[in-house]
Design a protein around this motif. Structure first.
Motif, PDB file in Angstrom:
ATOM      1  N   LEU A 202       0.831  -1.205   0.000  1.00 47.40           N
ATOM      2  CA  LEU A 202       0.000   0.000   0.000  1.00 47.40           C
ATOM      3  C   LEU A 202       0.865   1.254   0.000  1.00 47.40           C
ATOM      4  CD1 LEU A 202      -2.747   1.405   0.140  1.00 47.40           C
ATOM      5  CD2 LEU A 202      -2.625   1.204   2.618  1.00 47.40           C
ATOM      6  N   LEU A 203       1.874   1.293   0.863  1.00 49.61           N
ATOM      7  CA  LEU A 203       2.747   2.473   0.917  1.00 49.61           C
ATOM      8  C   LEU A 203       3.485   2.673  -0.397  1.00 49.61           C
ATOM      9  CD1 LEU A 203       4.176   2.084   4.536  1.00 49.61           C
ATOM     10  CD2 LEU A 203       2.524   3.792   3.736  1.00 49.61           C
ATOM     11  N   MET A 204       4.023   1.591  -0.964  1.00 49.25           N
ATOM     12  CA  MET A 204       4.728   1.699  -2.249  1.00 49.25           C
ATOM     13  C   MET A 204       3.760   2.158  -3.345  1.00 49.25           C
ATOM     14  SD  MET A 204       8.018   0.754  -1.887  1.00 49.25           S
ATOM     15  CE  MET A 204       8.575   0.223  -3.471  1.00 49.25           C
ATOM     16  N   GLY A 205       2.532   1.609  -3.325  1.00 53.08           N
ATOM     17  CA  GLY A 205       1.536   1.980  -4.329  1.00 53.08           C
ATOM     18  C   GLY A 205       1.158   3.446  -4.251  1.00 53.08           C
ATOM     19  N   LEU A 206       1.091   3.990  -3.038  1.00 56.86           N
ATOM     20  CA  LEU A 206       0.750   5.406  -2.886  1.00 56.86           C
ATOM     21  C   LEU A 206       1.823   6.314  -3.468  1.00 56.86           C
ATOM     22  CD1 LEU A 206      -0.907   5.439   0.643  1.00 56.86           C
ATOM     23  CD2 LEU A 206      -1.979   6.119  -1.514  1.00 56.86           C
ATOM     24  N   THR A 207       3.070   5.848  -3.512  1.00 54.19           N
ATOM     25  CA  THR A 207       4.123   6.684  -4.114  1.00 54.19           C
ATOM     26  C   THR A 207       3.921   6.849  -5.616  1.00 54.19           C
ATOM     27  OG1 THR A 207       5.672   4.858  -4.532  1.00 54.19           O
ATOM     28  CG2 THR A 207       5.835   5.986  -2.395  1.00 54.19           C
ATOM     29  N   LEU A 208       3.177   5.939  -6.227  1.00 55.71           N
ATOM     30  CA  LEU A 208       2.930   6.002  -7.663  1.00 55.71           C
ATOM     31  C   LEU A 208       1.751   6.904  -8.018  1.00 55.71           C
ATOM     32  CD1 LEU A 208       3.322   2.189  -8.443  1.00 55.71           C
ATOM     33  CD2 LEU A 208       5.054   3.991  -8.678  1.00 55.71           C
TER      34      LEU A 208
ATOM     35  N   PRO B 121      -6.092  -4.130  -5.890  1.00 48.49           N
ATOM     36  CA  PRO B 121      -4.918  -4.914  -6.308  1.00 48.49           C
ATOM     37  C   PRO B 121      -4.357  -5.796  -5.193  1.00 48.49           C
ATOM     38  CG  PRO B 121      -4.618  -2.601  -6.885  1.00 48.49           C
ATOM     39  CD  PRO B 121      -5.859  -2.696  -6.051  1.00 48.49           C
ATOM     40  N   LEU B 122      -4.630  -5.422  -3.942  1.00 52.75           N
ATOM     41  CA  LEU B 122      -4.169  -6.219  -2.807  1.00 52.75           C
ATOM     42  C   LEU B 122      -5.130  -7.374  -2.503  1.00 52.75           C
ATOM     43  CD1 LEU B 122      -3.137  -3.342  -0.375  1.00 52.75           C
ATOM     44  CD2 LEU B 122      -1.602  -4.939  -1.525  1.00 52.75           C
ATOM     45  N   GLY B 123      -6.312  -7.353  -3.148  1.00 53.11           N
ATOM     46  CA  GLY B 123      -7.308  -8.374  -2.876  1.00 53.11           C
ATOM     47  C   GLY B 123      -7.907  -8.237  -1.489  1.00 53.11           C
ATOM     48  N   MET B 124      -7.972  -7.010  -0.994  1.00 56.56           N
ATOM     49  CA  MET B 124      -8.450  -6.777   0.370  1.00 56.56           C
ATOM     50  C   MET B 124      -9.897  -6.300   0.365  1.00 56.56           C
ATOM     51  SD  MET B 124      -5.170  -5.143   2.267  1.00 56.56           S
ATOM     52  CE  MET B 124      -5.831  -5.496   3.871  1.00 56.56           C
ATOM     53  N   SER B 125     -10.651  -6.798   1.317  1.00 54.37           N
ATOM     54  CA  SER B 125     -12.037  -6.367   1.479  1.00 54.37           C
ATOM     55  C   SER B 125     -12.029  -4.929   2.005  1.00 54.37           C
ATOM     56  CB  SER B 125     -12.752  -7.269   2.484  1.00 54.37           C
ATOM     57  OG  SER B 125     -12.226  -7.063   3.790  1.00 54.37           O
ATOM     58  N   PRO B 126     -13.150  -4.212   1.825  1.00 55.85           N
ATOM     59  CA  PRO B 126     -13.218  -2.853   2.375  1.00 55.85           C
ATOM     60  C   PRO B 126     -12.936  -2.812   3.878  1.00 55.85           C
ATOM     61  CG  PRO B 126     -15.020  -3.199   0.841  1.00 55.85           C
ATOM     62  CD  PRO B 126     -14.333  -4.527   1.016  1.00 55.85           C
ATOM     63  N   ARG B 127     -13.424  -3.797   4.614  1.00 52.25           N
ATOM     64  CA  ARG B 127     -13.200  -3.836   6.064  1.00 52.25           C
ATOM     65  C   ARG B 127     -11.710  -3.984   6.384  1.00 52.25           C
ATOM     66  NH1 ARG B 127     -13.140  -2.229  10.707  1.00 52.25           N
ATOM     67  NH2 ARG B 127     -13.126  -3.704  12.405  1.00 52.25           N
ATOM     68  N   ASN B 128     -11.040  -4.920   5.709  1.00 55.76           N
ATOM     69  CA  ASN B 128      -9.605  -5.107   5.941  1.00 55.76           C
ATOM     70  C   ASN B 128      -8.809  -3.882   5.518  1.00 55.76           C
ATOM     71  OD1 ASN B 128      -9.953  -7.644   7.030  1.00 55.76           O
ATOM     72  ND2 ASN B 128      -9.520  -8.705   5.118  1.00 55.76           N
TER      73      ASN B 128
ATOM     74  N   ASP C 233     -10.746  -8.183 -13.774  1.00 57.94           N
ATOM     75  CA  ASP C 233     -10.032  -6.907 -13.769  1.00 57.94           C
ATOM     76  C   ASP C 233      -8.648  -7.106 -13.158  1.00 57.94           C
ATOM     77  OD1 ASP C 233      -9.439  -4.216 -13.981  1.00 57.94           O
ATOM     78  OD2 ASP C 233     -10.499  -3.678 -12.147  1.00 57.94           O
ATOM     79  N   VAL C 234      -7.643  -7.174 -14.010  1.00 54.05           N
ATOM     80  CA  VAL C 234      -6.261  -7.370 -13.582  1.00 54.05           C
ATOM     81  C   VAL C 234      -5.468  -6.140 -13.981  1.00 54.05           C
ATOM     82  CG1 VAL C 234      -4.207  -8.813 -13.862  1.00 54.05           C
ATOM     83  CG2 VAL C 234      -6.465  -9.854 -13.970  1.00 54.05           C
ATOM     84  N   PRO C 235      -4.768  -5.516 -13.031  1.00 55.50           N
ATOM     85  CA  PRO C 235      -3.935  -4.376 -13.415  1.00 55.50           C
ATOM     86  C   PRO C 235      -2.816  -4.812 -14.353  1.00 55.50           C
ATOM     87  CG  PRO C 235      -4.055  -4.599 -11.004  1.00 55.50           C
ATOM     88  CD  PRO C 235      -4.700  -5.791 -11.605  1.00 55.50           C
ATOM     89  N   SER C 236      -2.459  -3.958 -15.277  1.00 57.61           N
ATOM     90  CA  SER C 236      -1.319  -4.228 -16.138  1.00 57.61           C
ATOM     91  C   SER C 236      -0.049  -4.033 -15.335  1.00 57.61           C
ATOM     92  CB  SER C 236      -1.307  -3.258 -17.322  1.00 57.61           C
ATOM     93  OG  SER C 236      -2.469  -3.448 -18.095  1.00 57.61           O
ATOM     94  N   PRO C 237       1.061  -4.685 -15.742  1.00 64.94           N
ATOM     95  CA  PRO C 237       2.321  -4.445 -15.009  1.00 64.94           C
ATOM     96  C   PRO C 237       2.628  -2.950 -14.941  1.00 64.94           C
ATOM     97  CG  PRO C 237       2.595  -6.225 -16.584  1.00 64.94           C
ATOM     98  CD  PRO C 237       1.227  -5.619 -16.837  1.00 64.94           C
ATOM     99  N   GLY C 238       3.073  -2.521 -13.773  1.00 60.16           N
ATOM    100  CA  GLY C 238       3.364  -1.105 -13.589  1.00 60.16           C
ATOM    101  C   GLY C 238       2.216  -0.334 -12.967  1.00 60.16           C
ATOM    102  N   GLN C 239       1.017  -0.933 -12.957  1.00 65.20           N
ATOM    103  CA  GLN C 239      -0.124  -0.290 -12.315  1.00 65.20           C
ATOM    104  C   GLN C 239      -0.273  -0.840 -10.921  1.00 65.20           C
ATOM    105  OE1 GLN C 239      -3.418  -1.300 -14.906  1.00 65.20           O
ATOM    106  NE2 GLN C 239      -3.449   0.787 -15.681  1.00 65.20           N
ATOM    107  N   SER C 240      -0.846  -0.074 -10.042  1.00 66.41           N
ATOM    108  CA  SER C 240      -1.149  -0.590  -8.695  1.00 66.41           C
ATOM    109  C   SER C 240      -2.621  -0.606  -8.480  1.00 66.41           C
ATOM    110  CB  SER C 240      -0.497   0.289  -7.641  1.00 66.41           C
ATOM    111  OG  SER C 240       0.884   0.052  -7.612  1.00 66.41           O
TER     112      SER C 240
END
Length: 169
Positions: A55-61, A74-81, A162-169
């Motif tokens: 998550l932290l690395m993704g926010l830098t993008l 992209p993390l496969g996390m539920s809204p609660r998690n 829905d799969v992100p392309s490489p380089g996307q978060s």
């Protein structure tokens, strides 16, 4: 995967076709191994985990604050998690919630300066160490692996996933 298919490098043998089931089993075993590799390369102190680091690395993008759904998918996390994850990072001062410019009911997430420092000083080097897994590959092998992974992603997308392309978060 317990067998290695023979190929053109094996004189006098024909290539053994690899089934989709075998490839799926290979991806499943790699998933576990890659997760362990990432865990081993994340800073051990401070309670950093793969989802927190991702998550932290993704926010830098991101050039702007992002919604938790967009970050969690992209993390496969539920809204609660995702809420629990962001709550913990916010409590540590690594991220903050900000209001959406058009919808006051929506909260967005952005890195704080402290979060950016953690990414640069702690996660950057651990990310580079984790990426060293591919140092055993030639540049051509890395390019071919990426090409094949993109093809798997494209195949999933054509099937409605829905799969992100490489380089996307």
């Amino acid at each position: 995967m317990s067998r290695t298919p023979s190929g053109p490098d094996s004189p006098g043998e024909t290539a053994t076709p690899v089934t989709g089931h075998e490839l799926l089993a290979g991806f499943s075993s790699l998933r576990k191994g890659l997760r362990q590799w990432m865990d081993r390369n994340i800073p051990a102190d401070g309670g950093m985990t793969v989802p927190r680091a991702t998550l932290l690395m993704g926010l830098t993008l991101k050039s702007e604050p992002s919604g938790m759904g967009e970050l969690g998918e992209p993390l496969g996390m539920s809204p609660r998690n995702m809420t629990v994850l962001v709550d913990g990072l916010e409590k540590e001062g690594l991220v903050r919630r900000v209001g959406h410019p058009q919808d006051r009911r929506v909260k967005l997430v952005e890195l704080t300066p402290a979060g950016r420092r953690v990414v640069e000083q702690e996660l950057g080097p651990s990310h580079a160490a984790a990426a060293a897994l591919f140092d055993d590959f030639t540049p051509e092998e890395r390019a071919e692996l990426l090409r094949q992974l993109v093809k798997v992603g494209d195949s999933l997308r054509t099937r409605g996933i829905d799969v992100p392309s490489p380089g996307q978060s």
